[in-house]
Every structure is written in structure tokens, then in C-alpha cells.
Write a protein that holds these residues in place. Structure first.
Motif, PDB file in Angstrom:
ATOM      1  N   VAL A  90       0.864  -1.184   0.000  1.00 31.52           N
ATOM      2  CA  VAL A  90       0.000   0.000   0.000  1.00 31.52           C
ATOM      3  C   VAL A  90       0.900   1.232   0.000  1.00 31.52           C
ATOM      4  CG1 VAL A  90      -1.683   1.344   1.336  1.00 31.52           C
ATOM      5  CG2 VAL A  90      -1.934  -1.143   1.178  1.00 31.52           C
ATOM      6  N   LEU A  91       0.687   2.134  -0.950  1.00 29.10           N
ATOM      7  CA  LEU A  91       1.437   3.396  -0.965  1.00 29.10           C
ATOM      8  C   LEU A  91       0.767   4.390  -0.037  1.00 29.10           C
ATOM      9  CD1 LEU A  91       2.390   4.005  -4.715  1.00 29.10           C
ATOM     10  CD2 LEU A  91       3.659   2.788  -2.934  1.00 29.10           C
ATOM     11  N   CYS A  92       1.606   5.188   0.609  1.00 33.80           N
ATOM     12  CA  CYS A  92       1.093   6.080   1.647  1.00 33.80           C
ATOM     13  C   CYS A  92       2.006   7.303   1.726  1.00 33.80           C
ATOM     14  CB  CYS A  92       1.125   5.297   2.963  1.00 33.80           C
ATOM     15  SG  CYS A  92       0.550   6.177   4.389  1.00 33.80           S
ATOM     16  N   PRO A  93       1.462   8.505   1.801  1.00 32.53           N
ATOM     17  CA  PRO A  93       2.343   9.652   2.012  1.00 32.53           C
ATOM     18  C   PRO A  93       2.963   9.554   3.403  1.00 32.53           C
ATOM     19  CG  PRO A  93       0.061  10.310   2.251  1.00 32.53           C
ATOM     20  CD  PRO A  93       0.043   8.879   1.788  1.00 32.53           C
ATOM     21  N   PHE A 113       6.441   4.476   1.495  1.00 33.43           N
ATOM     22  CA  PHE A 113       6.118   5.894   1.655  1.00 33.43           C
ATOM     23  C   PHE A 113       6.427   6.709   0.404  1.00 33.43           C
ATOM     24  CE2 PHE A 113       6.459   4.782   6.218  1.00 33.43           C
ATOM     25  CZ  PHE A 113       5.193   5.205   6.584  1.00 33.43           C
ATOM     26  N   VAL A 114       5.602   7.737   0.196  1.00 37.89           N
ATOM     27  CA  VAL A 114       5.692   8.612  -0.976  1.00 37.89           C
ATOM     28  C   VAL A 114       5.912  10.041  -0.496  1.00 37.89           C
ATOM     29  CG1 VAL A 114       4.454   9.393  -3.049  1.00 37.89           C
ATOM     30  CG2 VAL A 114       4.099   7.058  -2.186  1.00 37.89           C
ATOM     31  N   ASP A 115       6.646  10.804  -1.292  1.00 40.46           N
ATOM     32  CA  ASP A 115       6.950  12.192  -0.938  1.00 40.46           C
ATOM     33  C   ASP A 115       5.728  13.090  -1.159  1.00 40.46           C
ATOM     34  OD1 ASP A 115       8.613  14.113   0.073  1.00 40.46           O
ATOM     35  OD2 ASP A 115       9.947  14.230  -1.661  1.00 40.46           O
ATOM     36  N   CYS A 116       5.830  14.315  -0.613  1.00 35.33           N
ATOM     37  CA  CYS A 116       4.727  15.275  -0.791  1.00 35.33           C
ATOM     38  C   CYS A 116       5.202  16.464  -1.615  1.00 35.33           C
ATOM     39  CB  CYS A 116       4.208  15.741   0.566  1.00 35.33           C
ATOM     40  SG  CYS A 116       5.384  16.705   1.524  1.00 35.33           S
ATOM     41  N   ASN A 117       4.282  17.314  -1.984  1.00 29.70           N
ATOM     42  CA  ASN A 117       4.617  18.606  -2.597  1.00 29.70           C
ATOM     43  C   ASN A 117       4.893  19.616  -1.500  1.00 29.70           C
ATOM     44  OD1 ASN A 117       4.034  17.959  -5.412  1.00 29.70           O
ATOM     45  ND2 ASN A 117       1.891  17.841  -4.764  1.00 29.70           N
ATOM     46  N   CYS A 122       0.632  17.647   0.374  1.00 30.19           N
ATOM     47  CA  CYS A 122      -0.006  16.361   0.060  1.00 30.19           C
ATOM     48  C   CYS A 122       0.855  15.564  -0.925  1.00 30.19           C
ATOM     49  CB  CYS A 122      -1.386  16.592  -0.533  1.00 30.19           C
ATOM     50  SG  CYS A 122      -2.516  17.456   0.575  1.00 30.19           S
ATOM     51  N   MET A 123       0.487  14.315  -1.094  1.00 36.49           N
ATOM     52  CA  MET A 123       1.280  13.399  -1.923  1.00 36.49           C
ATOM     53  C   MET A 123       1.533  13.978  -3.320  1.00 36.49           C
ATOM     54  SD  MET A 123       0.712   9.349  -1.918  1.00 36.49           S
ATOM     55  CE  MET A 123      -0.715   9.180  -2.966  1.00 36.49           C
ATOM     56  N   THR A 124       2.777  13.819  -3.798  1.00 29.48           N
ATOM     57  CA  THR A 124       3.132  14.348  -5.104  1.00 29.48           C
ATOM     58  C   THR A 124       2.956  13.266  -6.168  1.00 29.48           C
ATOM     59  OG1 THR A 124       4.888  15.318  -6.432  1.00 29.48           O
ATOM     60  CG2 THR A 124       5.603  13.902  -4.658  1.00 29.48           C
ATOM     61  N   PHE A 125       2.352  13.655  -7.298  1.00 29.47           N
ATOM     62  CA  PHE A 125       2.093  12.675  -8.353  1.00 29.47           C
ATOM     63  C   PHE A 125       3.392  12.073  -8.888  1.00 29.47           C
ATOM     64  CE2 PHE A 125       1.471  11.670 -12.918  1.00 29.47           C
ATOM     65  CZ  PHE A 125       0.700  10.534 -12.731  1.00 29.47           C
ATOM     66  N   GLU A 129       3.873   8.153  -8.930  1.00 30.24           N
ATOM     67  CA  GLU A 129       3.967   7.367 -10.167  1.00 30.24           C
ATOM     68  C   GLU A 129       5.224   6.478 -10.142  1.00 30.24           C
ATOM     69  OE1 GLU A 129       4.540   9.782 -13.656  1.00 30.24           O
ATOM     70  OE2 GLU A 129       3.354   8.400 -14.883  1.00 30.24           O
ATOM     71  N   ALA A 130       6.331   7.062  -9.685  1.00 29.27           N
ATOM     72  CA  ALA A 130       7.587   6.299  -9.623  1.00 29.27           C
ATOM     73  C   ALA A 130       7.461   5.122  -8.652  1.00 29.27           C
ATOM     74  CB  ALA A 130       8.734   7.220  -9.203  1.00 29.27           C
ATOM     75  N   LYS A 131       6.851   5.368  -7.492  1.00 32.50           N
ATOM     76  CA  LYS A 131       6.727   4.309  -6.478  1.00 32.50           C
ATOM     77  C   LYS A 131       5.707   3.251  -6.923  1.00 32.50           C
ATOM     78  CE  LYS A 131       9.602   6.016  -3.389  1.00 32.50           C
ATOM     79  NZ  LYS A 131       9.390   7.231  -2.610  1.00 32.50           N
ATOM     80  N   ALA A 132       4.658   3.709  -7.600  1.00 31.20           N
ATOM     81  CA  ALA A 132       3.647   2.753  -8.081  1.00 31.20           C
ATOM     82  C   ALA A 132       4.275   1.835  -9.124  1.00 31.20           C
ATOM     83  CB  ALA A 132       2.449   3.496  -8.663  1.00 31.20           C
ATOM     84  N   ASP A 133       5.089   2.416  -9.995  1.00 37.20           N
ATOM     85  CA  ASP A 133       5.750   1.640 -11.037  1.00 37.20           C
ATOM     86  C   ASP A 133       6.690   0.593 -10.412  1.00 37.20           C
ATOM     87  OD1 ASP A 133       6.185   1.196 -13.761  1.00 37.20           O
ATOM     88  OD2 ASP A 133       8.164   2.144 -13.581  1.00 37.20           O
TER      89      ASP A 133
END
Ligand SMILES: Cc1ncc(COP(=O)(O)O)c(C=O)c1O
Length: 342
Positions: A90-93, A113-117, A122-125, A129-133
Motif C-alpha cells: 500500500v502506498l502512503c504519504p 512511503f511517498v513524498d509530498c509537494n 499532500c502526496m506528489t504525483f 507514479e515512480a513508487k507505483a511503477d
């Protein structure tokens, strides 16, 4: 309609709106007592009319059917269970409350974990996208931090739809927000609100799941109630009591006025002295759970979060914007206090 003009700000000392107040309008006391009496008289203190009325009122406000729960956690676990995240990623900010990753972990998933803007917290696209890939997640959380809607919600929701990723919007801060009229929780597969004691509106404890997918709603209704009567889902008790639902009903009806009041006070009293405030895109209204500035204020309610989740959990991942945000913002106190409540 209550407006800031009816809100008196003392010339010296702390303005009324800067002193903590629960988001409850004292004018709603009589109505609340009436509803509580109705529950007492009904002899049905759970799973009855008040919950149905609260859910209908929430749907009217939010634009999607709602399932009342005893907490955000109950709604989040129901959504994660529907998405079958056990043994998956599960991806999560990282810039969120620990509740978000902990729910995924409790549901048996591994969190990445995913970075924010820097502009919306909030989570940065781009990193999403990189983490989802890389991690091929089954589900993802998008947290609307602070009371506004994540600026990249549409890009993230589109990506999730295209790649079969179940998107849960964590709306724990986002009561009353909208973007061109669209409410939080309506972009992904499910949205989950918290009604914890400090939120923009509260029932002390409570949560609400919204979804446009009937099968997700059915799953949540079963999950919160031990999946009675067939017991096909390993849910537990996340039901909301009728008394809580009565409070929720007056609160959701009052929410538009609370948000209008907070925005009016922000425009009149805070914007002129906080040039470094967060700017919203055109058409977005924040519920102003937090009034965020990119300054370091000593006199503030502190940070939305002092320490990012990836640091708390010791994840070895570089999230530069998340670390930057933790050091470079403050929250200016702004609490609902119409003059009648002062
Ligand atoms: C971003 C976020 N997610 C989840 C939660 C958890 O909500 P609850 O305490 O209702 O389970 C909170 C509560 O503060 C929150 O701020």
C-alpha cells in the motif's frame, strides 16, 4: 448566517478564534437534546433511525452514500479489507498521521512511503507514479492534509483507475472542502473521514466512509458489524451509536456555516498579516482544519505533523519535500467561535 462581522476580535490579547474550541455551535444544543430524547424514547440505541438520518445528511453534503463508523480506523480497515491488501503493498504519504500507515499494516500490507509537494503538503504525483511503477501496489492512500484537497488528486486518481490501484482518500482533515463544487472522497474508490474530538466537526469519536461503488459500501456495512448475518467477512464492531449519530446529524448540518465562518475570519484577520500562507488553486475551498503558513511561528498550534511517518518508522527512503515541509511550516490557530458561542 454567521459572519466575521459578528465575530468580535479584542484589540489586545488573544483573539477569540485563536483559543481552542471544539467545532460545535452552542445554538445546536437544544436541537441535539431533542434528538437525544428521540433516541432515548425509541428504545433503540444502535443500528436504527438516527444512523440512517446521519448517513443521509452526510450523503446530501458529500455527494456520495455514506457509512457511519465508530472511528476513521473502522472505515479505513473496511476499505483496505475490500481491496484485499493482505500480503500486498500500500502506498502512503509520509506526511500524515501515523493512523494512515498503521491501518495498512493492521490490514496485513507492507507500506511504502511517498513524498509530498511543498505547496500543498499532500502526496506528489511524480513520486507516486515512480513508487507505483516500482512497487506495484494493490492500494494507495491519498491524504488531504490540513483541510484542502490534494492539488494533484485528479492525476493520482486517474493513474489509479488506469492501473487497477484501489485509491482511499484519507479525508480526516478535509470536512467541508470542495474543488469546483466537488467534495473530498469522490475522486478515489473510497473516502474516509474522522470525527475525532479536534476535527472541524466532531462527535468526540466517529468516522464516515463514502464511496460511489455499491460493493464497497456493502462491504463497509458488513465489516463494521461482524458481517452479520452471514459472517463471511472478518469484520468487527465499528458501529456508531445512535447518540453519536444524533450529534453527527447536527454537526453535518452546521458544517457549511462553520467553513464559511472560518474562511471569512481567515480572509479578514489572518490573510492580511500572513503573506507566506498556503495559496489554493482556483475553485478550491478549504475547510480550514488548519491555517497553514510557510513560516516558523513560535505562537502557533505547531506543525500539522512534526515528524514524518517514514522517520518515525525508520524507513530508509529519501523524501526531501516531506523533510522540508516538517521544518518549514506552521499552523495559525483558527477555531470556530461564533459570537453566540463566546
Ligand atoms: C490524517 C489522519 N488520518 C487518520 C486519523 C485517524 O482518525 P480516528 O482517530 O478517527 O481513527 C486522523 C486523526 O487524527 C488523521 O489526522
Amino acid at each position: 448566517m454567521t459572519t466575521a462581522s459578528r465575530h468580535s476580535v479584542p484589540e489586545r490579547g488573544t483573539p477569540d478564534f485563536a483559543r481552542f474550541a471544539i467545532g460545535f455551535d452552542q445554538r445546536d444544543r437544544a436541537r441535539l437534546h431533542e434528538l437525544i430524547d428521540q433516541v432515548l424514547d425509541s428504545g433503540r440505541w444502535s443500528e436504527a433511525d438516527m444512523q440512517a438520518r446521519f448517513e443521509a445528511a452526510w450523503e446530501e453534503h458529500n455527494g456520495l452514500p455514506a457509512v457511519a463508523c465508530s472511528s476513521w480506523a473502522g472505515g479505513a480497515l473496511a476499505a483496505l479489507d475490500f481491496a484485499q491488501v493482505q500480503g500486498e503493498t500500500v502506498l502512503c504519504p509520509s506526511n500524515t498521521f501515523m493512523a494512515t500507515p498503521l491501518a495498512a499494516i493492521r490490514a496485513g500490507a507492507t507500506v511504502q512511503f511517498v513524498d509530498c509537494n511543498r505547496d500543498d503538503l499532500c502526496m506528489t504525483f511524480r513520486d507516486f507514479e515512480a513508487k507505483a511503477d516500482r512497487h506495484k501496489p494493490r492500494a494507495a492512500f491519498l491524504v488531504h492534509i490540513g483541510g484542502h484537497i490534494a492539488f494533484e488528486v485528479e492525476a493520482i486518481a486517474d493513474y489509479c483507475r488506469e492501473h487497477g490501484i484501489f485509491l482511499i482518500e484519507d479525508c480526516a482533515h478535509a470536512h467541508g472542502a470542495s474543488w469546483n463544487g466537488r467534495r473530498p472522497g469522490t475522486y478515489g474508490d473510497a473516502g474516509v473521514y474522522s470525527l475525532y474530538a479536534t476535527k472541524t466537526i466532531s462527535t468526540g469519536e466517529g468516522g464516515v466512509l463514502v464511496s460511489g461503488r455499491p460493493e464497497v459500501l456493502d462491504h463497509a456495512r458488513l465489516y463494521r458489524n461482524y458481517s452479520k448475518p452471514m459472517y463471511e467477512i472478518a469484520g468487527l464492531n465499528f458501529r456508531m451509536s445512535e447518540f453519536t449519530a444524533a450529534l453527527g446529524l447536527v454537526q453535518i448540518k452546521r458544517l457549511p456555516e462553520i467553513v464559511a465562518w472560518k474562511n471569512e475570519v481567515a480572509r479578514t484577520h489572518l490573510d492580511p498579516i500572513h503573506a507566506g500562507r498556503m495559496e489554493l488553486p482556483a475553485g478550491m475551498v478549504s475547510g480550514l482544519y488548519k491555517y497553514i503558513v510557510f513560516d516558523w511561528l513560535e505562537k502557533s498550534t505547531g506543525r500539522v505533523y512534526d515528524e514524518p511517518c517514514h522517520r518515525i518508522m525508520g524507513h530508509d527512503v529519501e523524501l526531501p519535500n516531506t523533510d522540508w515541509v516538517a521544518r518549514n511550516h506552521s499552523c495559525v490557530p483558527l477555531y470556530y467561535r461564533p459570537s453566540e458561542a463566546a
